[in-house]
Structures are given as C-alpha cells and as structure tokens.
Motif scaffolding. Structure first.
Motif, PDB file in Angstrom:
ATOM      1  N   ALA A 199      -5.734   6.587   2.903  1.00 20.39           N
ATOM      2  CA  ALA A 199      -4.322   6.882   3.160  1.00 20.39           C
ATOM      3  C   ALA A 199      -3.571   5.606   3.541  1.00 20.39           C
ATOM      4  CB  ALA A 199      -4.187   7.921   4.260  1.00 20.39           C
ATOM      5  N   TYR A 200      -4.224   4.735   4.278  1.00 19.29           N
ATOM      6  CA  TYR A 200      -3.622   3.457   4.666  1.00 19.29           C
ATOM      7  C   TYR A 200      -3.223   2.657   3.424  1.00 19.29           C
ATOM      8  CZ  TYR A 200      -3.535  -1.401   6.267  1.00 19.29           C
ATOM      9  OH  TYR A 200      -3.181  -2.703   6.499  1.00 19.29           O
ATOM     10  N   PHE A 201      -4.139   2.538   2.491  1.00 22.53           N
ATOM     11  CA  PHE A 201      -3.847   1.757   1.289  1.00 22.53           C
ATOM     12  C   PHE A 201      -2.870   2.481   0.369  1.00 22.53           C
ATOM     13  CE2 PHE A 201      -7.731  -0.332   2.706  1.00 22.53           C
ATOM     14  CZ  PHE A 201      -7.303  -1.648   2.661  1.00 22.53           C
ATOM     15  N   THR A 202      -2.887   3.789   0.365  1.00 14.96           N
ATOM     16  CA  THR A 202      -1.912   4.550  -0.418  1.00 14.96           C
ATOM     17  C   THR A 202      -0.511   4.302   0.109  1.00 14.96           C
ATOM     18  OG1 THR A 202      -3.532   6.266  -0.932  1.00 14.96           O
ATOM     19  CG2 THR A 202      -1.219   6.872  -1.135  1.00 14.96           C
ATOM     20  N   LEU A 203      -0.347   4.311   1.429  1.00 14.30           N
ATOM     21  CA  LEU A 203       0.964   4.048   2.010  1.00 14.30           C
ATOM     22  C   LEU A 203       1.449   2.624   1.724  1.00 14.30           C
ATOM     23  CD1 LEU A 203       0.590   5.867   5.436  1.00 14.30           C
ATOM     24  CD2 LEU A 203       2.109   6.501   3.560  1.00 14.30           C
ATOM     25  N   LEU A 204       0.524   1.691   1.669  1.00 11.73           N
ATOM     26  CA  LEU A 204       0.888   0.309   1.346  1.00 11.73           C
ATOM     27  C   LEU A 204       1.139   0.104  -0.148  1.00 11.73           C
ATOM     28  CD1 LEU A 204      -1.529  -1.821   3.568  1.00 11.73           C
ATOM     29  CD2 LEU A 204       0.911  -1.428   3.888  1.00 11.73           C
ATOM     30  N   LYS A 205       0.761   1.098  -0.935  1.00 10.11           N
ATOM     31  CA  LYS A 205       0.907   1.051  -2.399  1.00 10.11           C
ATOM     32  C   LYS A 205       0.135  -0.117  -3.009  1.00 10.11           C
ATOM     33  CE  LYS A 205       5.225   3.469  -2.311  1.00 10.11           C
ATOM     34  NZ  LYS A 205       6.643   3.487  -2.515  1.00 10.11           N
ATOM     35  N   ILE A 206      -1.073  -0.308  -2.484  1.00  2.00           N
ATOM     36  CA  ILE A 206      -1.980  -1.300  -3.054  1.00  2.00           C
ATOM     37  C   ILE A 206      -3.339  -0.634  -3.249  1.00  2.00           C
ATOM     38  CG2 ILE A 206      -0.807  -3.319  -2.092  1.00  2.00           C
ATOM     39  CD1 ILE A 206      -2.919  -3.406   0.092  1.00  2.00           C
ATOM     40  N   PRO A 207      -4.094  -1.095  -4.236  1.00  2.00           N
ATOM     41  CA  PRO A 207      -5.425  -0.505  -4.436  1.00  2.00           C
ATOM     42  C   PRO A 207      -6.356  -0.865  -3.281  1.00  2.00           C
ATOM     43  CG  PRO A 207      -5.055  -2.323  -5.966  1.00  2.00           C
ATOM     44  CD  PRO A 207      -3.775  -2.108  -5.227  1.00  2.00           C
ATOM     45  N   GLN A 208      -7.212   0.075  -2.920  1.00  2.00           N
ATOM     46  CA  GLN A 208      -8.164  -0.181  -1.845  1.00  2.00           C
ATOM     47  C   GLN A 208      -9.214  -1.164  -2.322  1.00  2.00           C
ATOM     48  OE1 GLN A 208      -9.723   3.289   0.070  1.00  2.00           O
ATOM     49  NE2 GLN A 208     -11.392   2.178   1.040  1.00  2.00           N
ATOM     50  N   PRO A 209      -9.405  -2.255  -1.592  1.00  7.30           N
ATOM     51  CA  PRO A 209     -10.412  -3.238  -1.991  1.00  7.30           C
ATOM     52  C   PRO A 209     -11.816  -2.637  -1.952  1.00  7.30           C
ATOM     53  CG  PRO A 209      -8.978  -4.126  -0.279  1.00  7.30           C
ATOM     54  CD  PRO A 209      -8.685  -2.680  -0.397  1.00  7.30           C
ATOM     55  N   VAL A 210     -12.670  -3.138  -2.808  1.00  6.16           N
ATOM     56  CA  VAL A 210     -14.053  -2.693  -2.850  1.00  6.16           C
ATOM     57  C   VAL A 210     -14.860  -3.383  -1.757  1.00  6.16           C
ATOM     58  CG1 VAL A 210     -16.125  -2.591  -4.281  1.00  6.16           C
ATOM     59  CG2 VAL A 210     -13.880  -2.256  -5.319  1.00  6.16           C
ATOM     60  N   GLU A 211     -14.565  -4.643  -1.498  1.00 12.86           N
ATOM     61  CA  GLU A 211     -15.298  -5.415  -0.508  1.00 12.86           C
ATOM     62  C   GLU A 211     -14.884  -5.000   0.899  1.00 12.86           C
ATOM     63  OE1 GLU A 211     -13.078  -7.162  -2.572  1.00 12.86           O
ATOM     64  OE2 GLU A 211     -14.497  -7.228  -4.215  1.00 12.86           O
ATOM     65  N   LYS A 212     -15.868  -4.782   1.757  1.00 14.49           N
ATOM     66  CA  LYS A 212     -15.546  -4.340   3.116  1.00 14.49           C
ATOM     67  C   LYS A 212     -14.813  -5.410   3.908  1.00 14.49           C
ATOM     68  CE  LYS A 212     -19.860  -5.364   5.536  1.00 14.49           C
ATOM     69  NZ  LYS A 212     -20.966  -4.807   6.294  1.00 14.49           N
ATOM     70  N   ASP A 213     -15.080  -6.686   3.648  1.00 16.76           N
ATOM     71  CA  ASP A 213     -14.370  -7.759   4.353  1.00 16.76           C
ATOM     72  C   ASP A 213     -12.870  -7.717   4.072  1.00 16.76           C
ATOM     73  OD1 ASP A 213     -16.729  -8.645   5.453  1.00 16.76           O
ATOM     74  OD2 ASP A 213     -17.044 -10.214   3.947  1.00 16.76           O
ATOM     75  N   ALA A 214     -12.503  -7.378   2.849  1.00 24.25           N
ATOM     76  CA  ALA A 214     -11.083  -7.287   2.494  1.00 24.25           C
ATOM     77  C   ALA A 214     -10.427  -6.096   3.186  1.00 24.25           C
ATOM     78  CB  ALA A 214     -10.925  -7.183   0.985  1.00 24.25           C
ATOM     79  N   VAL A 215     -11.133  -4.974   3.268  1.00 20.59           N
ATOM     80  CA  VAL A 215     -10.611  -3.802   3.967  1.00 20.59           C
ATOM     81  C   VAL A 215     -10.390  -4.143   5.434  1.00 20.59           C
ATOM     82  CG1 VAL A 215     -11.140  -1.446   4.706  1.00 20.59           C
ATOM     83  CG2 VAL A 215     -11.678  -2.160   2.373  1.00 20.59           C
ATOM     84  N   VAL A 216     -11.373  -4.758   6.060  1.00 24.74           N
ATOM     85  CA  VAL A 216     -11.279  -5.148   7.466  1.00 24.74           C
ATOM     86  C   VAL A 216     -10.116  -6.118   7.669  1.00 24.74           C
ATOM     87  CG1 VAL A 216     -12.459  -6.444   9.289  1.00 24.74           C
ATOM     88  CG2 VAL A 216     -13.679  -4.674   8.016  1.00 24.74           C
ATOM     89  N   HIS A 217      -9.940  -7.054   6.750  1.00 24.96           N
ATOM     90  CA  HIS A 217      -8.844  -8.023   6.851  1.00 24.96           C
ATOM     91  C   HIS A 217      -7.489  -7.315   6.922  1.00 24.96           C
ATOM     92  CE1 HIS A 217      -6.299 -11.494   6.110  1.00 24.96           C
ATOM     93  NE2 HIS A 217      -5.745 -10.812   5.115  1.00 24.96           N
ATOM     94  N   TYR A 218      -7.242  -6.379   6.014  1.00 23.51           N
ATOM     95  CA  TYR A 218      -5.973  -5.652   6.007  1.00 23.51           C
ATOM     96  C   TYR A 218      -5.783  -4.868   7.303  1.00 23.51           C
ATOM     97  CZ  TYR A 218      -4.737  -6.465   1.103  1.00 23.51           C
ATOM     98  OH  TYR A 218      -4.362  -7.031  -0.079  1.00 23.51           O
ATOM     99  N   LEU A 219      -6.824  -4.179   7.745  1.00 22.73           N
ATOM    100  CA  LEU A 219      -6.719  -3.372   8.959  1.00 22.73           C
ATOM    101  C   LEU A 219      -6.456  -4.237  10.188  1.00 22.73           C
ATOM    102  CD1 LEU A 219      -9.593  -0.793   8.320  1.00 22.73           C
ATOM    103  CD2 LEU A 219      -7.135  -0.427   8.053  1.00 22.73           C
ATOM    104  N   LYS A 220      -7.098  -5.406  10.246  1.00 24.00           N
ATOM    105  CA  LYS A 220      -6.872  -6.327  11.367  1.00 24.00           C
ATOM    106  C   LYS A 220      -5.455  -6.885  11.336  1.00 24.00           C
ATOM    107  CE  LYS A 220      -9.848  -9.558  11.372  1.00 24.00           C
ATOM    108  NZ  LYS A 220     -10.917 -10.561  11.375  1.00 24.00           N
ATOM    109  N   GLU A 221      -4.974  -7.255  10.170  1.00 25.43           N
ATOM    110  CA  GLU A 221      -3.641  -7.846  10.042  1.00 25.43           C
ATOM    111  C   GLU A 221      -2.545  -6.895  10.513  1.00 25.43           C
ATOM    112  OE1 GLU A 221      -2.547 -10.998   9.053  1.00 25.43           O
ATOM    113  OE2 GLU A 221      -4.662 -11.424   9.403  1.00 25.43           O
TER     114      GLU A 221
END
Length: 86
Positions: free
Chosen positions: A18-40
C-alpha cells in the motif's frame, strides 16, 4: 514505537504494498531498496543493533493490524453511523 524488528517482521506488520501504491512507484524487489524508502519517509528507523523500529507514524498509517502495536491499539479508526439526516 515497536523496536527490534527484522525486515521479515516489517513486511509482516506493515502494508508495504500500500505504501508503494500510494507513492505510485513499483515496489522494489530488493529488500535494501524497500528499507531505504521506508527509512527516508520516517516509517522505520534503524537502531544501533542493526534492527529496525517501526515509528508510530508508520504503524498508524500502514499497520496491517493496529492491535500488534500495544501503545497504538486504542488509536484505531472508528466509524459511527447515525440514523436520519442530522
């Protein structure tokens, strides 16, 4: 804030899709990229021990079950529907 979470726990507790849907960007496959967005965006914070904390904001916005967060469970949304037009 819920502390000492591993990446797997974050995915289990938060609606990351839902987080990535609201941002209108595809959810990254790599967990480091997901963590990066959530931290930012302040959804999670990295602790000194290498684990993560889910912030209150992150839990209120994206928790799958707010009851998993004991201090926030009473903050759940409630809908009251009245009869009539007033």
């Amino acid at each position: 804030m819920r502390t000492d979470q591993r990446y797997e726990d974050i995915i289990r507790l938060l609606q990351v899709d839902a987080y990535f849907t609201l941002l209108k960007i595809p959810q990254p496959v790599e967990k480091d990229a997901v963590v990066h967005y959530l931290k930012e965006d302040g959804i999670i914070q990295k602790q000194d021990n290498g684990l993560y904390s889910i912030t209150n904001l992150g839990a209120i916005l994206f928790a799958k079950d707010l009851n998993e967060f004991t201090r926030l469970s009473r903050k759940a949304m409630r809908v009251i529907q009245y009869k009539g037009i007033n």
